[in-house]
Enzyme design. Structure first.
Site, PDB file in Angstrom:
ATOM      1  N   LYS A  22      48.213  44.804  31.592  1.00 52.53           N
ATOM      2  CA  LYS A  22      47.382  45.677  32.438  1.00 52.53           C
ATOM      3  C   LYS A  22      46.962  44.978  33.724  1.00 52.53           C
ATOM      4  O   LYS A  22      47.073  45.536  34.813  1.00 52.53           O
ATOM      5  CB  LYS A  22      46.131  46.099  31.651  1.00 52.53           C
ATOM      6  CG  LYS A  22      45.066  46.756  32.498  1.00 52.53           C
ATOM      7  CD  LYS A  22      43.854  47.152  31.678  1.00 52.53           C
ATOM      8  CE  LYS A  22      42.811  46.079  31.499  1.00 52.53           C
ATOM      9  NZ  LYS A  22      41.964  45.804  32.682  1.00 52.53           N
ATOM     10  N   ASN A  23      46.473  43.746  33.566  1.00 50.13           N
ATOM     11  CA  ASN A  23      45.896  43.079  34.741  1.00 50.13           C
ATOM     12  C   ASN A  23      46.946  42.515  35.688  1.00 50.13           C
ATOM     13  O   ASN A  23      46.603  41.970  36.744  1.00 50.13           O
ATOM     14  CB  ASN A  23      44.897  42.000  34.299  1.00 50.13           C
ATOM     15  CG  ASN A  23      43.655  42.632  33.696  1.00 50.13           C
ATOM     16  OD1 ASN A  23      43.436  43.831  33.851  1.00 50.13           O
ATOM     17  ND2 ASN A  23      42.870  41.838  33.003  1.00 50.13           N
ATOM     18  N   CYS A 129      28.988  46.704  36.618  1.00 46.45           N
ATOM     19  CA  CYS A 129      29.590  47.298  35.434  1.00 46.45           C
ATOM     20  C   CYS A 129      28.773  46.844  34.245  1.00 46.45           C
ATOM     21  O   CYS A 129      27.817  46.094  34.406  1.00 46.45           O
ATOM     22  CB  CYS A 129      31.052  46.912  35.304  1.00 46.45           C
ATOM     23  SG  CYS A 129      31.280  45.260  34.687  1.00 46.45           S
ATOM     24  N   ARG A 134      29.147  41.728  39.044  1.00 49.76           N
ATOM     25  CA  ARG A 134      30.543  41.701  39.492  1.00 49.76           C
ATOM     26  C   ARG A 134      30.719  41.951  40.994  1.00 49.76           C
ATOM     27  O   ARG A 134      31.255  42.985  41.415  1.00 49.76           O
ATOM     28  CB  ARG A 134      31.402  42.662  38.650  1.00 49.76           C
ATOM     29  CG  ARG A 134      31.424  42.244  37.199  1.00 49.76           C
ATOM     30  CD  ARG A 134      32.415  43.001  36.390  1.00 49.76           C
ATOM     31  NE  ARG A 134      33.798  42.610  36.642  1.00 49.76           N
ATOM     32  CZ  ARG A 134      34.830  43.180  36.074  1.00 49.76           C
ATOM     33  NH1 ARG A 134      34.664  44.166  35.236  1.00 49.76           N
ATOM     34  NH2 ARG A 134      36.053  42.766  36.342  1.00 49.76           N
ATOM     35  N   ASP A 324      38.473  37.701  28.124  1.00 51.93           N
ATOM     36  CA  ASP A 324      38.945  38.995  27.612  1.00 51.93           C
ATOM     37  C   ASP A 324      39.284  38.957  26.115  1.00 51.93           C
ATOM     38  O   ASP A 324      39.667  39.982  25.544  1.00 51.93           O
ATOM     39  CB  ASP A 324      40.162  39.484  28.420  1.00 51.93           C
ATOM     40  CG  ASP A 324      39.775  39.837  29.850  1.00 51.93           C
ATOM     41  OD1 ASP A 324      38.577  40.040  30.109  1.00 51.93           O
ATOM     42  OD2 ASP A 324      40.674  39.897  30.712  1.00 51.93           O
ATOM     43  N   ARG A 416      41.987  52.543  27.998  1.00 57.61           N
ATOM     44  CA  ARG A 416      42.176  52.007  29.352  1.00 57.61           C
ATOM     45  C   ARG A 416      43.131  50.821  29.332  1.00 57.61           C
ATOM     46  O   ARG A 416      43.847  50.591  30.309  1.00 57.61           O
ATOM     47  CB  ARG A 416      40.831  51.539  29.924  1.00 57.61           C
ATOM     48  CG  ARG A 416      39.858  52.668  30.200  1.00 57.61           C
ATOM     49  CD  ARG A 416      38.620  52.130  30.853  1.00 57.61           C
ATOM     50  NE  ARG A 416      39.022  51.206  31.912  1.00 57.61           N
ATOM     51  CZ  ARG A 416      38.242  50.289  32.462  1.00 57.61           C
ATOM     52  NH1 ARG A 416      37.013  50.173  32.070  1.00 57.61           N
ATOM     53  NH2 ARG A 416      38.696  49.505  33.414  1.00 57.61           N
TER      54      ARG A 416
HETATM   55  N1  EPU Z   1      32.920  36.677  41.235  1.00 57.82           N
HETATM   56  C1  EPU Z   1      32.070  36.479  42.292  1.00 57.82           C
HETATM   57  N2  EPU Z   1      32.434  36.981  43.504  1.00 57.82           N
HETATM   58  C2  EPU Z   1      33.603  37.667  43.691  1.00 57.82           C
HETATM   59  C3  EPU Z   1      34.450  37.860  42.610  1.00 57.82           C
HETATM   60  C4  EPU Z   1      34.083  37.355  41.379  1.00 57.82           C
HETATM   61  O1  EPU Z   1      31.036  35.861  42.145  1.00 57.82           O
HETATM   62  O2  EPU Z   1      33.851  38.098  44.813  1.00 57.82           O
HETATM   63  C5  EPU Z   1      32.570  36.128  39.906  1.00 57.82           C
HETATM   64  C6  EPU Z   1      32.483  37.227  38.835  1.00 57.82           C
HETATM   65  O3  EPU Z   1      31.224  37.833  38.800  1.00 57.82           O
HETATM   66  C7  EPU Z   1      32.815  36.449  37.581  1.00 57.82           C
HETATM   67  C8  EPU Z   1      33.845  35.432  38.067  1.00 57.82           C
HETATM   68  O4  EPU Z   1      33.643  35.338  39.464  1.00 57.82           O
HETATM   69  O5  EPU Z   1      31.685  35.766  37.117  1.00 57.82           O
HETATM   70  C9  EPU Z   1      35.290  35.797  37.801  1.00 57.82           C
HETATM   71  O6  EPU Z   1      35.533  37.137  38.207  1.00 57.82           O
HETATM   72  P1  EPU Z   1      36.963  37.631  38.696  1.00 57.82           P
HETATM   73  O7  EPU Z   1      36.881  38.041  40.120  1.00 57.82           O
HETATM   74  O8  EPU Z   1      37.993  36.617  38.328  1.00 57.82           O
HETATM   75  O9  EPU Z   1      37.168  38.935  37.822  1.00 57.82           O
HETATM   76  P2  EPU Z   1      38.019  40.189  38.249  1.00 57.82           P
HETATM   77  O10 EPU Z   1      39.125  39.770  39.109  1.00 57.82           O
HETATM   78  O11 EPU Z   1      37.107  41.270  38.710  1.00 57.82           O
HETATM   79  C10 EPU Z   1      39.754  40.077  36.290  1.00 57.82           C
HETATM   80  C11 EPU Z   1      40.203  40.977  35.190  1.00 57.82           C
HETATM   81  C12 EPU Z   1      39.135  41.036  34.107  1.00 57.82           C
HETATM   82  C13 EPU Z   1      38.879  39.625  33.597  1.00 57.82           C
HETATM   83  C14 EPU Z   1      38.496  38.706  34.752  1.00 57.82           C
HETATM   84  C15 EPU Z   1      38.332  37.252  34.354  1.00 57.82           C
HETATM   85  C16 EPU Z   1      41.607  42.550  36.353  1.00 57.82           C
HETATM   86  C17 EPU Z   1      41.840  43.944  36.804  1.00 57.82           C
HETATM   87  N3  EPU Z   1      40.454  42.307  35.727  1.00 57.82           N
HETATM   88  O12 EPU Z   1      38.566  40.658  36.823  1.00 57.82           O
HETATM   89  O13 EPU Z   1      39.680  41.822  33.049  1.00 57.82           O
HETATM   90  O14 EPU Z   1      37.857  39.642  32.641  1.00 57.82           O
HETATM   91  O15 EPU Z   1      39.512  38.768  35.778  1.00 57.82           O
HETATM   92  O16 EPU Z   1      39.507  36.766  33.788  1.00 57.82           O
HETATM   93  O17 EPU Z   1      42.464  41.707  36.513  1.00 57.82           O
HETATM   94  C18 EPU Z   1      39.644  43.276  31.189  1.00 57.82           C
HETATM   95  O18 EPU Z   1      40.879  43.336  31.261  1.00 57.82           O
HETATM   96  O19 EPU Z   1      39.007  43.726  30.212  1.00 57.82           O
HETATM   97  C19 EPU Z   1      38.902  42.665  32.287  1.00 57.82           C
HETATM   98  C20 EPU Z   1      37.608  42.875  32.481  1.00 57.82           C
END
Ligand code: EPU
Length: 439
Positions: A22-23, A129, A134, A324, A416
């Protein structure tokens, strides 16, 4: 709304084929906005998140269709739906509205491609969320470094780069580690920027690498794939390509934990065992056998009565234990033979499954970002509520070993990210059925 009715007590046994990740597929779909020709994604899973992303893309003028399943690997999990083909004809639109983005945070992945290709974008801010704030500050910081003017107005992020983006050195780390989709957004934008971009502190998750491989197949020039330093030399245009989406390590890991929790024997085919090294090590520590081949993994236990050895986990960026899989691991530890600690370092508030597991008889208390799990011999079936994707998966796993019947409401959360999980668990012997009319 659909619910799952799970009868506990069956030792799972059998094989399941991993679906596409998915990701990885979601940002790849957004990458179709960058290409002049069709992007054909094999093994694209048929998930509601994929359908949501398709709706976002269609709103931007990118057309998508499913090919018929084929014998050449075009099918999804267990010969499911065929490849997904996406094509942006002409200039894309630039507005991704709140109605769509609010359904799925990953829609924010269109921001980088649109800014690169159309030189502007208006994308609704995804908001918080259930597991925390986030933010997307890293995404915005990266695009600003590439020369975009970024403003926030009326709940929307607006980017403008009238002369096009220009390569730069950027650092994308956060207090919680690198950002996965932040790295993806900036990398996609950099493929069409003038000159060289270096991303320091890039996320090394396999999904980021798979997206980069897909971009390379589309004509992008990216060095350092898989490392925390990505160097991207911008090109004039990207073309269509065919790419086979990476196997979903989280889905595979969930089926392996399902095998372990029931003391069963479950093999996942067509997966990447190297991407699940942390889970493998923890499963062995917890007393389960794990065998691995080049593209398969098998977990085996000693029968339904087996209780796991209490085994702590701390979530970390890849290759550490994935956030995850944290909820699923907690479900396993609920029946362990002692006390274990589950510590969440990526999203310190990602514990919605905790009170629901407690309703099933688990003994868990939270101390800030750590859950103290006191394993018990028996869990009991109950009515529980799914609150997010992985939390729902944990409730299904707990239901597999609970006495009696567990009803999990709001399973749209699980749809999802897991393709036909009820059907696939039934294929392993589980008694799980989907019923309409839940809460
Ligand atoms: N963060 C910040 N600022 C940002 C972005 C992130 O502070 O601009 C923080 C977040 O709050 C968190 C950490 O950095 O504490 C990591 O967040 P990240 O940006 O890596 O998460 P994401 O890209 O929004 C993806 C996956 C998530 C998975 C996380 C961590 C996708 C679509 N989603 O989210 O997947 O948990 O990386 O590996 O790729 C799931 O599949 O259930 C899911 C939530």
């Amino acid at each position: 709304m659909d619910k799952f009715v799970v009868e506990g007590g069956v030792r799972l046994e059998g094989r399941v084929t991993a679906a596409g990740a998915k990701n990885a597929v979601l940002p790849m779909m957004a990458a179709a906005l960058l290409a002049d020709g069709p992007l054909r994604l094999e093994r694209a899973p048929n998930l509601s998140d994929v359908r949501t992303m398709l709706a976002v893309l269609e709103g931007l003028g990118c057309e998508g269709r499913r090919e018929e399943p084929s014998l050449d690997g075009g099918g999804g999990a267990d010969g499911g739906p065929g490849a997904l083909v996406l094509e942006t004809k002409g200039e894309p639109g630039v507005v991704a509205p709140w109605e769509q983005v609010r359904k799925m945070r990953a829609s924010v992945c269109v921001l980088g491609p649109l800014t690169a290709r159309a030189h502007r974008a208006e994308v609704s801010l995804p908001g918080g969320c259930v597991f925390g704030v986030r933010p997307i500050d890293v995404h915005l910081r990266g695009l600003e470094a590439l020369g975009a003017k970024v403003t926030i107005e009326g709940g929307y992020v607006k980017t403008e780069a009238p002369g096009g983006l220009v390569g730069a050195e950027v650092f994308l780390g956060t207090a919680f580690g690198p950002s996965v989709t932040g790295t993806m957004n900036v990398a996609m934008a950099a493929t069409l920027a003038k000159g060289r971009t270096v991303i320091h502190g890039a996320a090394c998750e396999p999904e980021v690498s798979d997206l980069c491989e897909c971009l390379v197949a589309m004509g992008a020039n990216i060095e350092g794939i898989g490392s925390p330093r990505l160097e991207i030399h911008g090109v004039e245009r990207l073309h269509g390509a065919t790419h086979r989406v990476l196997a979903d390590r989280i889905e595979a890991g969930t089926y392996l934990v399902a095998g372990a929790i029931t003391g069963g024997r479950v093999r996942v085919d067509d997966c990447r065992p190297g991407h699940l090294a942390a889970l493998t090590e923890r499963l062995r520590e917890a007393g389960f056998g794990v065998e691995r081949g080049e593209d398969w993994m098998e977990v085996f236990g000693e029968g339904f009565a087996q209780r796991a050895r209490p085994t702590d986990v701390t979530t970390q960026p890849f290759p550490g234990f994935p956030t995850d899989l944290q909820a699923q691991w907690m479900a396993l530890m609920c029946r362990a033979d002692g006390v274990s600690l589950v510590t969440e370092r990526i999203y310190p508030d990602r514990y919605m499954h905790l009170p629901e597991l407690v309703r099933m008889g688990a003994r868990i208390r939270r101390q800030e970002a750590t859950a103290v799990v006191e394993g018990r011999e028996r869990l009991s079936g109950a009515q529980v509520m799914a609150s997010d994707l992985r939390a729902s998966a944990a409730l299904v796993l707990a239901g597999l070993v609970a006495d009696g019947t567990t009803e999990i409401h709001r399973v749209y959360h699980i749809d999802r990210g897991y393709e036909r999980i009820d059907e696939r668990l039934r294929g392993l012997g589980a008694k799980v059925r989907r019923e309409a009319g839940g809460e």
